[in-house]
Design an enzyme around this catalytic site. Structure first.
Site, short mmCIF file in Angstrom:
data_model
loop_
_atom_site.label_atom_id
_atom_site.label_comp_id
_atom_site.label_asym_id
_atom_site.label_seq_id
_atom_site.Cartn_x
_atom_site.Cartn_y
_atom_site.Cartn_z
N ASP A 195 -5.42 -3.37 4.37
CA ASP A 195 -6.05 -2.93 5.61
C ASP A 195 -7.57 -3.04 5.61
O ASP A 195 -8.17 -3.15 6.66
CB ASP A 195 -5.62 -1.50 5.93
CG ASP A 195 -5.81 -0.56 4.75
OD1 ASP A 195 -6.64 -0.85 3.87
OD2 ASP A 195 -5.11 0.46 4.68
N ASP A 222 0.85 -1.19 0.00
CA ASP A 222 0.00 0.00 0.00
C ASP A 222 0.88 1.23 0.00
O ASP A 222 2.04 1.15 0.36
CB ASP A 222 -0.79 0.06 1.31
CG ASP A 222 -1.98 -0.85 1.30
OD1 ASP A 222 -2.39 -1.25 0.22
OD2 ASP A 222 -2.48 -1.15 2.40
N ASP A 270 -9.65 -6.09 1.10
CA ASP A 270 -8.30 -6.60 0.92
C ASP A 270 -8.20 -8.05 1.38
O ASP A 270 -7.22 -8.74 1.09
CB ASP A 270 -7.28 -5.78 1.72
CG ASP A 270 -7.12 -4.38 1.15
OD1 ASP A 270 -7.37 -4.21 -0.06
OD2 ASP A 270 -6.75 -3.47 1.89
#
Ligand code: ADP
Ligand code: MG
Length: 894
Positions: A625, A318, A629
């Protein structure tokens, strides 16, 4: 699409409990905890040690020696049994304790309203009556009667076994007769979508799940694949040892040796040559690494992930929060007329900090007013003031926007007073926007904030100085690009009006023909440790790819700041991924082969990106998160969830949780993972080689007509003082320092690679062959058989100690590692010598083990003989080092 359900205004007690009341209720009702599953006691672990075939053989041996020889042997075998069991259970028990201590690090939290303020507390502190906020991705912390629910779905499979999420709603005013289960969010359920607010009814073991917790608590403990593989390997060795023993017994029988001696010999060989300590040594190696990782903020939820993390070749990370600090500050505001307003990154909110080139601050505030209102209303964050100043609660984007509004003198309370909330579409990463509907005058006003593309598609006019004129998308897009190229995260804003009757259901279809209000650009500093961590990744042969929901320009700018320089062909978007996917997996694999920045990706696309990278031969660690996901986290080789920003769903799907969300911590984890793997190799090398050497000694001696070189009890003793205490100390070796300077091992690389096999053969021949020659010489020099055995046993203790020491590094010289960096190992070697020499002087042990004291000269000579092993291995290591540096030079020369 989100269909907001009207809020029920004035819920029972909108400011929640006060902290005093909460405290007294906590004392009355107890903590909100489920009964712990019963911990395994030491005794259970101890007794379990005796459920092994090897132990049965030893028991049989004890019985046989009772009948055929004297009771001393029996007592000795009994002691060996007890000590073996004790050592094994101590090791296993402490490994288990370490694992459960790590689980304690994962404390669930809950958002609760107390004293009228939203705060996050540990879920165990919830009490009945608390007003709790639920959000997609969280676990319901207690049984909760809903007061409000917006598009709320809960996955209750843990409770009901039903895999489809259940829709939850607040009881409608008047019509309270809705299915009562639908108005309760049950503890343990996962919120898969939407938002909700409710009052805690039951906590801890009074909850529905508490009543059945005993059954659920029984987690199945599955073994890591590495351990399964090695258990199989142990079995193969057991067979080899069994067959060799059989052969020796056959030869011994022909030579006319006594049955009972032969039987006890094979028992002794079996016990000392079978690496029974291997599985536990491996789990200890993994447990030690888990503990070291936890110190570096890497919490391992599944043990095999330790090793998996060490072998990953690609990190798909990310951007926000992992590479950056996730400390967002609005620094720029661009209005559609081109006005550029700047905000200082000052934290004192009571000072106005908005300014523009040729404008007074007061005027700037007015100009930015409409945009900031549209930023503050569809906003789920809040700002609270306590002794330490202002604090934001909620999504960092939301908090940054509220902060900017506050700097311009706009407060959320005042705005919601002017525009009471009617309904909202909460932000979800897959939507990329949030909107809210408010009553203002006769009309319902709608405000929206989100990504530039999404909001541009909802608008047909733009606001210029209070007038709505036809939108010029080209100009607006250019403004956005300019901000994004500076690495700013850009959000766009719009507003509109809905002219119709009151009680309708508001939703996505109302978000058309809005008026575009402008952009806000937010700064998010790169984490200081990240550039170094990325350099380490590259040195370690681990590629880094960025997968983000943000704009490609922003993503590329942030990547460059972090030290990830990518060409234009390496930057792609979610749309391109979707197209490639539609054209077939080969096309997608082609794309993922080169692309390293994936921008504007929906979380739901992460999985196919990760799977495609895996098809390209990568061993992928992916971070995540959010709720969406979860599939990627589950199916990647290593799923890494964010500890701070991550939802419960993400954490539960992941193999690893990074407590500080920091990319650099993942890299520390890779180092520890590689260390764990090489430590496991060290233990395997040590155990296999010493066992094989003992077999070789007998394989040479018995067929060549020599007497039994070691007595059965001596073999048991040897196993106890060397392997028994030393295997585990190797498992705790510290990193050698070059873990991240090597390429990752190939995922399919066998543990018994060429180096390992070569080392095993070398050690086996030096120890086994050397031992045989020594025994032969001693006898031919006229030593008594007992004396020769006495010296041979000492030689073997020393050989095995030297073997342990030289296993500390596969490539580096024994001398290059400080002895004190692994004090336990040093202690175990010293202890082995001390115990053995001690036993030479203690009458009972001397008698049973056939030992006798020796002179210092004999001891020194034995040591010199044992050092021959060191010489052989050091020469091989030196050879390996110089040829690998030669090949490195050759590569560099090319
Ligand atoms: P990242 O990969 O950096 O975490 P996100 O998926 O969080 O990106 O965000 C993607 C986009 O969604 C952002 O660029 C922004 O335009 C929009 N966005 C993010 N947070 C919010 C929010 N709270 N409200 C509205 N829009 C948001
Ligand atoms: Mg995000």
């Amino acid at each position: 699409m989100a269909i907001p359900i009207p809020l029920s205004p004035g819920s029972e007690n909108p400011s929640g409990l006060d902290s005093k009341e909460a405290e007294s209720r906590l004392a009355k009702y107890g903590q909100n905890l489920l009964p712990e599953p019963e911990a395994t006691t030491f005794i259970t672990v101890f007794l379990r040690q005796f459920r092994s075939p090897l132990i049965y053989i030893l028991l049989l041996a004890a019985a046989v020696s009772l009948v055929v020889s004297d009771t001393k042997d029996t007592i000795f075998i009994g002691i060996v049994l007890l000590l073996n069991g004790l050592i094994g259970s101590l090791q296993e028990y402490s490994a288990g304790r370490a694992a459960s201590a790590l689980r304690k690090l994962e404390q669930p939290r809950a958002a609760v309203i107390r004293d009228g303020k939203v705060r996050e507390i540990e879920a165990r502190l919830l009490v009945p009556g608390d007003l709790v906020l639920l959000e997609a991705g969280g676990r319901v912390p207690a049984d909760i009667a809903l007061v409000e629910a917006t598009d709320l779905l809960c996955d209750e499979s843990l409770l009901t076994g039903e895999s489809l999420p259940a829709r939850k709603m607040a009881p409608f005013a008047g019509a309270r007769a809705v299915d009562s289960k639908a108005t309760i969010a049950f503890a343990g359920a996962l919120v898969t979508r939407g938002r909700g607010t409710g009052v805690v009814m039951e906590t801890g073991s009074s909850t529905e799940i508490g009543k059945i917790a005993a059954e659920i608590g029984k987690a199945s403990a599955s073994l890591p694949p590495l351990m399964i593989r090695l258990a199989r390997f142990s079995n193969a060795i057991a067979w080899a040892v069994g067959l060799t023993s059989l052969f020796l017994v056959g030869v011994g029988f022909i030579r006319g040796l006594a049955w009972s001696d032969l039987f006890l010999m094979s028992v002794g060989l079996a016990v000392s040559a079978i690496p029974e300590g291997l599985p536990i040594a491996i789990s200890i190696a993994l447990a030690i690494s888990m503990r070291r990782m936890a110190k570096r903020n890497v919490i391992v939820r599944r043990m095999p992930a330790v090793e998996a993390l060490g072998s990953c070749t690609m990190i798909a990370t990310d951007k926000t929060g992992t590479l950056t600090l996730n400390e967002l500050t609005v620094t720029d505001i661009r209005l559609p007329d081109g006005t550029h307003l700047a905000l200082d990154a000052v934290t004192d909110l009571d000072i106005c900090e908005i300014k523009a080139a040729n404008m007074s601050p007061a005027e700037a505030r007015v100009r930015a007013g409409r945009l900031l209102r549209a930023a503050s209303l569809p906003n789920e964050g809040s700002l609270v003031q306590d002794e330490n100043g202002w604090k934001g609660v909620g999504d960092t984007v939301d908090v940054a926007l509220l902060t900017a509004a506050r700097k311009a003198g706009l407060t959320q309370d005042k705005m919601t007073e002017d525009y009471p909330l009617v309904a909202r579409i909460p932000y979800e990463p897959d939507l990329k926007y949030a909107a809210s509907f408010h009553r203002g005058g006769e009309h319902v006003h709608v405000f929206a904030k989100g990504s530039a593309e999404t909001l541009l598609s909802m608008t047909d006019r733009m606001d210029v100085g209070g007038r709505a004129i036809e939108i010029d998308r080209g100009v607006l897009l250019a403004q956005k690009e300019e901000m994004a190229a500076r690495g700013l995260r850009v959000l766009a804003f719009a507003e509109g009006e809905i002219r119709s009757g009151a009680d309708q259901i508001f939703g996505h279809h109302h978000l058309v023909d809005l008026v575009f209000l402008g952009f806000a650009g937010m700064q998010d500093p790169i984490r200081p440790e990240v550039s170094q961590a990325i350099r380490e990744c590259h040195a370690a042969g681990v590629e880094v790819a960025m997968v983000t929901g943000d704009d490609p320009k922003t993503a590329a700018a942030i990547a460059a700041q972090a030290g990830l320089e990518f060409g234009p062909s390496q930057i792609t978007t979610g749309d391109a991924v979707r197209e490639a996917e539609a054209a077939g997996p080969e096309r997608l694999d082609e794309l993922t082969k080169r692309a390293r920045i994936y921008a504007r990706v929906l979380p739901s696309q992460k999985l196919s990106i990760v799977l495609s990278m895996a098809r390209n031969g990568h061993f992928v660690a992916v971070t995540g998160d959010g709720v969406n996901d979860a599939p990627a986290l589950k199916h990647a080789h290593v799923g890494v969830a964010m500890g701070v920003k991550g939802t419960e769903v993400a954490k539960e799907s992941a193999d690893i949780v990074v407590a500080d969300d920091n990319f650099a911590s993942i890299v520390c984890g890779i180092r520890e993972g590689r260390t764990a793997y090489s430590n496991i190799r060290k233990v395997i090398l040590m155990l296999t080689a010493t066992g094989a050497a003992e077999m070789l000694l007998f394989l040479l001696a018995i067929p060549l007509g020599l007497p039994m070189p070691l007595l059965p009890v001596q073999l048991l003793w040897l196993n106890l003082v060397t392997n028994g205490i030393q295997d585990v100390t190797l498992a705790g070796e510290r990193p050698e320092g070059d873990e991240l300077a090597r390429p990752p091992r190939r995922p399919k690389e066998p543990i018994f690679d060429r180096l390992m096999v070569r080392r095993i053969i070398q050690s086996t021949f030096v120890i086994g062959g050397g031992g045989f020659v020594a025994f032969y010489w001693l006898l031919s020099w006229g030593y008594q058989l007992a004396e020769a055995r006495n010296l041979l046993l000492l030689l073997f203790v020393m050989f095995e100690n030297v073997q342990t020491l030289s296993c500390r590094s596969e490539h580096r010289s024994l001398l290059s590692r400080s002895f004190f960096s692994n004090p336990l190992l040093l202690a175990s070697v010293v202890a082995a010598q001390a115990i053995h020499i001690g036993a030479m002087h203690l009458p009972w042990f001397r008698d049973v083990l056939g030992l006798a004291p020796i002179s210092l000269a004999e001891w020194s000579l034995t040591l010199i003989a044992a050092a021959s092993l060191l010489l052989v291995i050091e020469i091989d290591k030196f050879h390996g080092r110089s040829s690998s540096s030669k090949s490195l030079r050759a590569i560099e020369a090319e």
